[in-house]
Design a protein around this motif. Structure first.
Motif, PDB file in Angstrom:
ATOM      1  N   ILE A 309       0.882  -1.264   0.071  1.00 44.08           N
ATOM      2  CA  ILE A 309      -0.008   0.122   0.099  1.00 44.08           C
ATOM      3  C   ILE A 309       0.892   1.170   0.033  1.00 44.08           C
ATOM      4  CG2 ILE A 309      -1.644   1.315   1.409  1.00 44.08           C
ATOM      5  CD1 ILE A 309      -2.773  -1.279   2.427  1.00 44.08           C
ATOM      6  N   ALA A 310       1.723   1.388   0.756  1.00 48.15           N
ATOM      7  CA  ALA A 310       2.696   2.331   0.718  1.00 48.15           C
ATOM      8  C   ALA A 310       3.613   2.698  -0.388  1.00 48.15           C
ATOM      9  CB  ALA A 310       3.896   2.152   1.954  1.00 48.15           C
ATOM     10  N   GLY A 311       3.870   1.406  -0.950  1.00 49.40           N
ATOM     11  CA  GLY A 311       4.680   1.493  -2.307  1.00 49.40           C
ATOM     12  C   GLY A 311       3.835   2.364  -3.326  1.00 49.40           C
ATOM     13  N   ILE A 312       2.363   2.379  -3.417  1.00 49.84           N
ATOM     14  CA  ILE A 312       1.930   3.012  -4.246  1.00 49.84           C
ATOM     15  C   ILE A 312       2.039   4.450  -4.302  1.00 49.84           C
ATOM     16  CG2 ILE A 312      -0.598   3.908  -5.200  1.00 49.84           C
ATOM     17  CD1 ILE A 312      -1.837   1.140  -4.084  1.00 49.84           C
ATOM     18  N   TRP A 313       2.120   5.175  -3.323  1.00 49.25           N
ATOM     19  CA  TRP A 313       2.395   6.519  -2.960  1.00 49.25           C
ATOM     20  C   TRP A 313       3.990   6.923  -3.300  1.00 49.25           C
ATOM     21  CZ3 TRP A 313       6.197   9.650  -0.473  1.00 49.25           C
ATOM     22  CH2 TRP A 313       5.622  11.079  -0.300  1.00 49.25           C
ATOM     23  N   PHE A 314       4.810   6.017  -3.041  1.00 47.95           N
ATOM     24  CA  PHE A 314       6.296   6.236  -3.546  1.00 47.95           C
ATOM     25  C   PHE A 314       6.380   6.179  -5.008  1.00 47.95           C
ATOM     26  CE2 PHE A 314       7.205   5.079   0.938  1.00 47.95           C
ATOM     27  CZ  PHE A 314       8.161   6.237   1.249  1.00 47.95           C
ATOM     28  N   VAL A 315       5.686   5.263  -5.762  1.00 42.61           N
ATOM     29  CA  VAL A 315       5.681   5.223  -7.208  1.00 42.61           C
ATOM     30  C   VAL A 315       4.999   6.403  -7.723  1.00 42.61           C
ATOM     31  CG1 VAL A 315       4.767   4.013  -9.236  1.00 42.61           C
ATOM     32  CG2 VAL A 315       5.877   2.497  -7.372  1.00 42.61           C
ATOM     33  N   SER A 322      15.091   6.564  -9.655  1.00 42.75           N
ATOM     34  CA  SER A 322      15.241   6.776  -8.404  1.00 42.75           C
ATOM     35  C   SER A 322      14.495   5.742  -7.471  1.00 42.75           C
ATOM     36  CB  SER A 322      14.982   7.913  -8.048  1.00 42.75           C
ATOM     37  OG  SER A 322      15.683   8.952  -8.728  1.00 42.75           O
ATOM     38  N   PHE A 323      13.583   5.489  -7.640  1.00 44.69           N
ATOM     39  CA  PHE A 323      12.660   4.667  -6.829  1.00 44.69           C
ATOM     40  C   PHE A 323      13.490   3.196  -7.096  1.00 44.69           C
ATOM     41  CE2 PHE A 323       9.198   1.326  -6.309  1.00 44.69           C
ATOM     42  CZ  PHE A 323       8.877   1.562  -5.147  1.00 44.69           C
ATOM     43  N   THR A 324      13.615   2.610  -8.058  1.00 45.01           N
ATOM     44  CA  THR A 324      13.963   1.562  -8.267  1.00 45.01           C
ATOM     45  C   THR A 324      15.510   1.250  -7.738  1.00 45.01           C
ATOM     46  OG1 THR A 324      12.867   1.233 -10.547  1.00 45.01           O
ATOM     47  CG2 THR A 324      14.557  -0.412 -10.023  1.00 45.01           C
ATOM     48  N   ILE A 325      16.488   2.120  -7.832  1.00 46.04           N
ATOM     49  CA  ILE A 325      17.708   2.132  -7.457  1.00 46.04           C
ATOM     50  C   ILE A 325      18.150   2.063  -6.043  1.00 46.04           C
ATOM     51  CG2 ILE A 325      19.967   3.553  -7.306  1.00 46.04           C
ATOM     52  CD1 ILE A 325      19.205   4.518 -10.123  1.00 46.04           C
ATOM     53  N   ASN A 365       5.850  -3.027  -6.743  1.00 39.87           N
ATOM     54  CA  ASN A 365       4.677  -2.289  -7.432  1.00 39.87           C
ATOM     55  C   ASN A 365       5.565  -1.779  -8.731  1.00 39.87           C
ATOM     56  OD1 ASN A 365       2.870  -2.193  -5.373  1.00 39.87           O
ATOM     57  ND2 ASN A 365       3.479  -0.581  -4.360  1.00 39.87           N
ATOM     58  N   ILE A 366       6.851  -1.354  -8.585  1.00 40.63           N
ATOM     59  CA  ILE A 366       7.307  -1.020  -9.911  1.00 40.63           C
ATOM     60  C   ILE A 366       7.214  -2.039 -11.257  1.00 40.63           C
ATOM     61  CG2 ILE A 366       9.660  -1.586  -9.486  1.00 40.63           C
ATOM     62  CD1 ILE A 366       8.532   1.888 -10.732  1.00 40.63           C
ATOM     63  N   TRP A 432      21.335   1.367 -17.315  1.00 48.74           N
ATOM     64  CA  TRP A 432      20.582   1.145 -18.075  1.00 48.74           C
ATOM     65  C   TRP A 432      19.314   1.818 -18.018  1.00 48.74           C
ATOM     66  CZ3 TRP A 432      21.998  -4.538 -18.405  1.00 48.74           C
ATOM     67  CH2 TRP A 432      23.340  -4.767 -19.138  1.00 48.74           C
ATOM     68  N   ALA A 433      18.812   2.181 -16.628  1.00 53.45           N
ATOM     69  CA  ALA A 433      17.389   2.461 -16.712  1.00 53.45           C
ATOM     70  C   ALA A 433      16.981   3.849 -17.484  1.00 53.45           C
ATOM     71  CB  ALA A 433      16.999   2.337 -15.298  1.00 53.45           C
ATOM     72  N   PRO A 434      15.850   3.892 -18.212  1.00 54.69           N
ATOM     73  CA  PRO A 434      15.612   5.136 -18.702  1.00 54.69           C
ATOM     74  C   PRO A 434      14.554   5.842 -17.606  1.00 54.69           C
ATOM     75  CG  PRO A 434      14.361   3.427 -19.908  1.00 54.69           C
ATOM     76  CD  PRO A 434      15.180   2.838 -18.723  1.00 54.69           C
ATOM     77  N   GLU A 435      14.343   7.156 -17.706  1.00 53.46           N
ATOM     78  CA  GLU A 435      13.177   7.368 -16.924  1.00 53.46           C
ATOM     79  C   GLU A 435      11.765   7.648 -17.652  1.00 53.46           C
ATOM     80  OE1 GLU A 435      10.693   8.364 -14.485  1.00 53.46           O
ATOM     81  OE2 GLU A 435      12.780   8.170 -13.400  1.00 53.46           O
TER      82      GLU A 435
END
Length: 442
Positions: A309-315, A322-325, A365-366, A432-435
């Motif tokens: 549930i908290a992850g929805i807000w962060f995503v 940044s979230f993934t790193i 979530n990501i 490698w990650a794009p935004e």
């Protein structure tokens, strides 16, 4: 919204012209999200239940350690083939038919588990369940992303993982507290039929993705769907389809291959430790000599749900990259701390375990958000299917290897190599990650 307008029909007021991913969130967006929730709940339920009842299955069918690993990973194997094969089919024939029909397969096969005569039959049935769920992993987020408003896209897609977590936690709780008889595992596994039938019923009548129709040059059908469900006229910029078809091999051409390989690495590195650990949480708690293991298992499941549930807000708030790193970094440190504290008191040892659980659930979530955003429309289901499929093979490898690792090397070394997988994902993301948070998908 543009001031230009197009006539909706003879004698009607002209409709405002709007890009598809700028249509304000409305009732239909909520409906398509809820319909996709069901598949994620069913997947979480199917995978969570097998972990909860595996000891009973093993006792009832006399499983060897090899077959324990095979049964634990069976749905993941099916997910690989379903995602890879049916994801490609979704780019060829469209999203809508697979979105509905795959749950007919899941419902039928789920109930057949009740009469499974032996380990081979159970393995085949669960591979078929995974095959059907694999189709949904490819076309579900794809269909949803192609309808979603850009501003709400992250939250809508991330919420799917919460539904998965709810299903997973529900299965863990039911499997732990209702698994009381020699054949109760059969009823518990077959109970996955209930959510599957509900999903099948509510999905009947789902429209095709306008984005996919546009990519096929079927613009009149796309216009009709958007008028019906959103009461607007599509912006002409949405009709600039790059091509009417695309070969699977184009995922690995110069324009796409970096995103494809990033997606494979990040997705696989994130879920391999997750499935490995949470399929065998009771075994890990036993090896750690935790008292009141059922209570601690329940606590971990509550943090699993809270993290989702908290992850929805962060995503929704953070850039995807940044979230993934940061997720990879915190997760790796947590597992290193868990390995280092494995001989400490239960209270000390449970701290990194709880942190890992919370952050992993949030980070998961990501995996619903990044994949659809990495690929163009005509390759989206194929790309999402490839990422889901290969990640499930990674999950199956982790699930199969974990009990062997625990037996051979113990808790500390096992946690350290799982942390190494997470660090590999972090470095791949850095390189490698794009935004993609603000990218136009149609």
């Amino acid at each position: 919204m543009s001031n230009s307008a197009a006539t909706a029909g003879l004698g009607q007021e002209p409709l405002a012209t709007t890009p598809l991913d700028q249509i304000p969130f409305n009732r239909f967006h909520a409906k398509i999200t809820a319909m996709t929730f069901g598949a994620n709940f069913s997947d979480g339920y199917a995978l969570g239940m097998i972990g909860a009842v595996l000891p009973s299955v093993s006792a009832g069918l006399g499983l060897t350690s090899f077959w324990e690993g095979m049964i634990a990973s069976s749905a993941l194997i099916g997910l690989f083939f379903g995602s890879l094969i049916l994801g490609r089919v979704g780019d060829i024939i469209g999203r809508q038919r697979l979105y509905v029909l795959n749950f007919a397969l899941i419902a039928v096969v789920s109930v057949l588990q009740l009469w499974s005569p032996g380990v081979v039959a159970l393995f085949i049935l669960r591979v078929l369940i995974g095959f059907g769920l694999g189709a949904d992993y490819a076309v579900g987020p794809t269909l949803m992303s192609e309808f979603a408003p850009r501003k709400q896209r992250g939250a809508m897609l991330a919420s799917l993982t919460v539904a998965w977590t709810v299903g997973y936690v529900a299965a863990n709780v039911l499997g732990t507290y209702l698994n009381s008889g020699p054949d109760s595992w059969r009823w518990l596994l077959a109970s996955g039929t209930i959510p599957a039938v509900i999903v099948l019923i509510v999905r009947i009548g789902t429209p095709e993705s306008p984005g996919w129709l546009i990519s096929q040059g079927r613009t009149d059908e796309a216009r009709s769907i958007v008028r019906r469900y959103f009461n607007v006229e599509l912006d002409p910029q949405d009709f600039k389809a790059e091509s009417t078809s695309a070969r699977f091999s184009e995922l690995f051409t110069a324009g796409n291959r970096t995103r494809t390989w990033f997606g494979v690495l990040f997705f696989s590195a994130l879920v391999l430790p997750y499935f490995a650990i949470y399929t065998f949480v009771p075994t890990i708690l036993s090896d750690l000599k935790v008292q009141d293991a059922d209570l601690q298992y329940l606590v971990l499941n509550l943090f699993l749900l809270a993290g989702g549930i908290a992850g929805i807000w962060f995503v929704a708030k953070m850039p995807r990259r940044s979230f993934t790193i940061w997720s990879f970094f915190i997760l790796a440190v947590s597992l290193i701390a868990l390995g280092a504290s494995s001989t400490a008191s239960a209270m000390v040892m449970m701290i990194p375990f709880v942190i890992y659980t919370f952050v992993m659930s949030a980070a998961s979530n990501i995996t619903q958000v990044y994949p659809p955003e990495l690929f163009p429309t005509q390759l989206r289901a194929s790309g999402v299917g490839l990422l889901n499929g290969l990640s499930r093979i990674a999950s199956a490898i982790g699930t199969f290897a974990l009990p062997l690792s625990l037996t051979s090397w113990g808790i500390p070394i096992t946690m350290y190599w799982l942390a190494g997988v997470l660090l590999l994902g972090m470095f791949g993301t850095l390189l490698w990650a794009p935004e993609t948070k603000t990218e136009h998908l149609v």
